[in-house]
Design a protein around this motif. Structure first.
Motif, mmCIF file in Angstrom:
data_model
loop_
_atom_site.group_PDB
_atom_site.id
_atom_site.type_symbol
_atom_site.label_atom_id
_atom_site.label_comp_id
_atom_site.label_asym_id
_atom_site.label_seq_id
_atom_site.Cartn_x
_atom_site.Cartn_y
_atom_site.Cartn_z
ATOM 1 N N ILE A 20 -23.764 -23.062 -3.988
ATOM 2 C CA ILE A 20 -25.094 -22.273 -4.182
ATOM 3 C C ILE A 20 -24.897 -20.793 -3.650
ATOM 4 C CG2 ILE A 20 -27.581 -22.240 -2.754
ATOM 5 C CD1 ILE A 20 -27.322 -25.241 -2.714
ATOM 6 N N GLY A 21 -24.064 -20.744 -2.454
ATOM 7 C CA GLY A 21 -23.716 -19.373 -1.954
ATOM 8 C C GLY A 21 -23.217 -18.509 -3.044
ATOM 9 N N PHE A 22 -22.262 -19.002 -3.708
ATOM 10 C CA PHE A 22 -21.725 -18.344 -5.149
ATOM 11 C C PHE A 22 -22.633 -17.842 -5.959
ATOM 12 C CE2 PHE A 22 -16.742 -18.224 -5.301
ATOM 13 C CZ PHE A 22 -16.649 -18.505 -3.834
ATOM 14 N N MET A 23 -23.791 -18.591 -6.264
ATOM 15 C CA MET A 23 -24.659 -18.721 -7.314
ATOM 16 C C MET A 23 -25.579 -17.443 -6.865
ATOM 17 S SD MET A 23 -25.807 -22.331 -8.712
ATOM 18 C CE MET A 23 -24.664 -23.089 -10.024
ATOM 19 N N VAL A 24 -25.846 -17.369 -5.441
ATOM 20 C CA VAL A 24 -26.815 -16.443 -4.712
ATOM 21 C C VAL A 24 -26.081 -14.933 -5.058
ATOM 22 C CG1 VAL A 24 -27.757 -15.646 -2.901
ATOM 23 C CG2 VAL A 24 -27.819 -18.066 -3.368
ATOM 24 N N LYS A 25 -24.849 -14.840 -4.842
ATOM 25 C CA LYS A 25 -24.138 -13.862 -4.862
ATOM 26 C C LYS A 25 -23.900 -13.453 -6.246
ATOM 27 C CE LYS A 25 -23.334 -12.704 -0.493
ATOM 28 N NZ LYS A 25 -23.839 -11.312 0.217
ATOM 29 N N THR A 374 -29.779 -21.661 -8.927
ATOM 30 C CA THR A 374 -28.794 -22.109 -9.937
ATOM 31 C C THR A 374 -28.843 -21.473 -11.239
ATOM 32 O OG1 THR A 374 -29.799 -23.931 -10.882
ATOM 33 C CG2 THR A 374 -28.568 -24.483 -8.873
ATOM 34 N N GLY A 375 -29.979 -20.765 -11.458
ATOM 35 C CA GLY A 375 -30.277 -19.796 -12.682
ATOM 36 C C GLY A 375 -29.758 -18.443 -12.582
ATOM 37 N N LEU A 376 -29.408 -18.072 -11.198
ATOM 38 C CA LEU A 376 -28.987 -16.672 -11.173
ATOM 39 C C LEU A 376 -27.888 -16.214 -11.842
ATOM 40 C CD1 LEU A 376 -30.036 -16.406 -7.186
ATOM 41 C CD2 LEU A 376 -31.415 -15.378 -9.372
ATOM 42 N N ASP A 377 -26.891 -17.239 -12.273
ATOM 43 C CA ASP A 377 -25.626 -16.903 -12.891
ATOM 44 C C ASP A 377 -26.040 -16.670 -14.431
ATOM 45 O OD1 ASP A 377 -26.317 -19.550 -13.882
ATOM 46 O OD2 ASP A 377 -24.299 -20.061 -13.774
ATOM 47 N N LEU A 386 -26.361 -29.588 -10.546
ATOM 48 C CA LEU A 386 -26.627 -29.455 -9.025
ATOM 49 C C LEU A 386 -28.096 -30.056 -8.870
ATOM 50 C CD1 LEU A 386 -25.990 -28.715 -6.277
ATOM 51 C CD2 LEU A 386 -26.598 -26.295 -6.676
ATOM 52 N N ALA A 387 -28.945 -29.331 -9.596
ATOM 53 C CA ALA A 387 -30.512 -29.764 -9.561
ATOM 54 C C ALA A 387 -30.556 -31.225 -9.672
ATOM 55 C CB ALA A 387 -31.268 -29.000 -10.559
#
Length: 463
Positions: A20-25, A374-377, A386-387
């Motif tokens: 989740i952290g990687f996706m946020v970044k 999760t959609g931020l990628d 994940l959802a």
């Protein structure tokens, strides 16, 4: 029931947080997902060689689980390529161009047509099929190019892709991760998709009309980025194009009728659509290219598979990790969990229920947030497993609503990352309409956020 937690459970939680952290970044999640599989495997087996093998085996398992989804999308794209090259797509949408007389009709006709075609062909091919034909017509009717791009985005990459009722690629991913039937996710998503779609598209149209009245929007596209537009070739006569356009529509309508009468869902429905697409592709390639039909058939298949694996390449590592949360753990790594375990995710859900007074409101808001993150990628698909996994966890904890939570997470992830908010996911529609993907993302932001908030509230009443 007493849940026995082991190091494997905590490692799984740590890597979920890291992902989740990687996706946020906005960092790629492949590396951290593979590392998570490796750490789980080496802690479980205590054998370096075995752990390395388990990473490879997890990829095989994930590809096996996703293969029908990858295959159907590849075949649909392959078929859309021959339709575009032969000009059949232009004939298919020609009757609708007569309806486009005003900016309002241009927005709604373009959007609804995009939604319908995206259900059968997926949004990316549908943009190519529709965009080049409808854009000039919509602009002549007074709808700015940015408005055309918004309509294609919101109805195609938003409504059609987030529900994915016909091809069922997205519901299969989330349903597998949540451990529930695909049909449950599809049925639970219907009211949520309707609410999200109605609120978002109406909000977007209101803002669009406001700015059109102010005169702040350019009628034609002004983006200087690379614009790729493939023109059709004179491979078929007009009569042949009309015949095949009608044949394709009838064939897929018969598929939908068969799904309804025979109650085909999930893999069976996908197989029917896929088989129809294959035979349409073969027929069109042979008739359009004549002596070169055999050679061209192969080239269209190659184009389709290249697209399919390009889209799902980033999905395979993260899906492989999340499959370990359920029955995939035993199949990939082995029976290293306690005998009382019901799978890592179910264990965590039961433990959470015992420790935290989870309510359906908290669960719904959390799933919407997880889906959006999760959609931020920019994929929309890489994180929906994940959802589904977290929906299973929360559904187990509160004792109900797993399907609704899964559907909500899927909708949030795909609306954010599947092509309506993240700029690099907007490129197909932006390129066709010759507008900036960043400007398109900015225009979509408020309508999509408003839609997500309303849909999240509605979901609370559906559980």
């Amino acid at each position: 029931m007493l849940v026995e937690f082991t190091a494997l459970h905590w490692i799984y939680v740590v890597f979920i947080v890291l992902i989740i952290g990687f996706m946020v970044k906005r960092w790629d999640t492949s590396l951290i997902s593979i590392l998570g599989i490796f750490v789980l495997a080496i802690v479980a087996t205590g054998d370096l060689t075995a752990a390395l093998s388990k990473v490879f085996n997890s990829f095989i398992y994930a590809i096996t689980e996703l293969l029908s989804t990858i295959l159907i999308i590849s075949l649909i794209v392959a078929m859309s390529q021959v339709m575009k090259k032969s000009g059949i797509n232009e004939v298919m949408v020609a009757p609708f161009t007569k309806l486009i007389r005003t900016p309002t009709l241009a927005y709604w006709v373009t959007g609804i047509l995009m939604m319908i075609i995206s259900w059968f062909f997926w949004p990316s091919p549908a943009v190519a099929l529709l965009g080049a034909v409808l854009l000039p017509v919509a602009i002549r009717a007074g709808l700015p190019a940015l408005g055309v791009a918004m309509a294609m985005n919101l109805f195609g990459h938003g409504i059609a892709l987030s529900g994915d009722f016909i091809i069922q690629g997205a519901p299969k991913l989330t349903a597998d991760a949540a451990g529930i039937p695909v049909a449950d996710v599809v049925s639970a998503s219907v009211p949520l998709v309707i609410v999200m779609g109605v609120v978002t598209t109406i909000t977007a149209f209101i803002f669009l009309r406001r700015d059109m009245k102010k005169g702040t929007l350019e009628l034609v596209g002004t983006y200087d980025g690379e614009k790729v537009e493939e023109k059709s070739e004179n491979l078929l006569t007009l009569g042949q194009k009309k015949f095949f356009a009608l044949l394709i529509v009838v064939a897929f309508l018969l598929d939908v009728l068969a799904m309804s009468l025979l109650k085909l869902t999930g893999g069976d429905a996908t197989a029917l659509v896929g088989g129809t697409a294959v035979f349409i592709l073969l027929l069109l390639a042979v008739v359009a290219h004549k002596k070169k039909g055999l050679e061209k058939t192969t080239s269209y298949f190659i184009e389709g598979f290249q697209f399919g694996f390009k889209v799902f390449g980033p999905v395979i590592p993260i899906a492989a990790f999340f499959y370990l949360g359920d029955s995939g753990f035993i199949k990939i790594i082995g029976e290293y969990l306690p005998s009382t375990s019901q799978g890592i995710v179910n264990d965590l859900g039961l433990g959470l229920a015992a420790l935290v007074p989870l309510t359906k409101e908290i669960a719904v808001v959390t799933l919407a947030g997880v889906g959006a993150i999760t959609g931020l990628d920019g994929s929309g698909f890489s994180g929906i497993t994940l959802a589904g996994s977290i929906a299973n966890l929360f559904g187990t904890a509160i004792g109900e609503g797993t399907a609704t939570l899964t559907a909500l997470g899927q909708i949030a992830a795909i609306w954010v990352g599947g092509g309506t908010l993240v700029p690099w996911a907007l490129i197909p529609a932006a390129a066709i309409c010759n507008v900036s993907p960043f400007e398109l993302a900015r225009r979509n932001l408020v309508p999509v956020v408003v839609g997500l908030v309303v849909t999240t509230i509605v979901a609370m009443f559906l559980i």
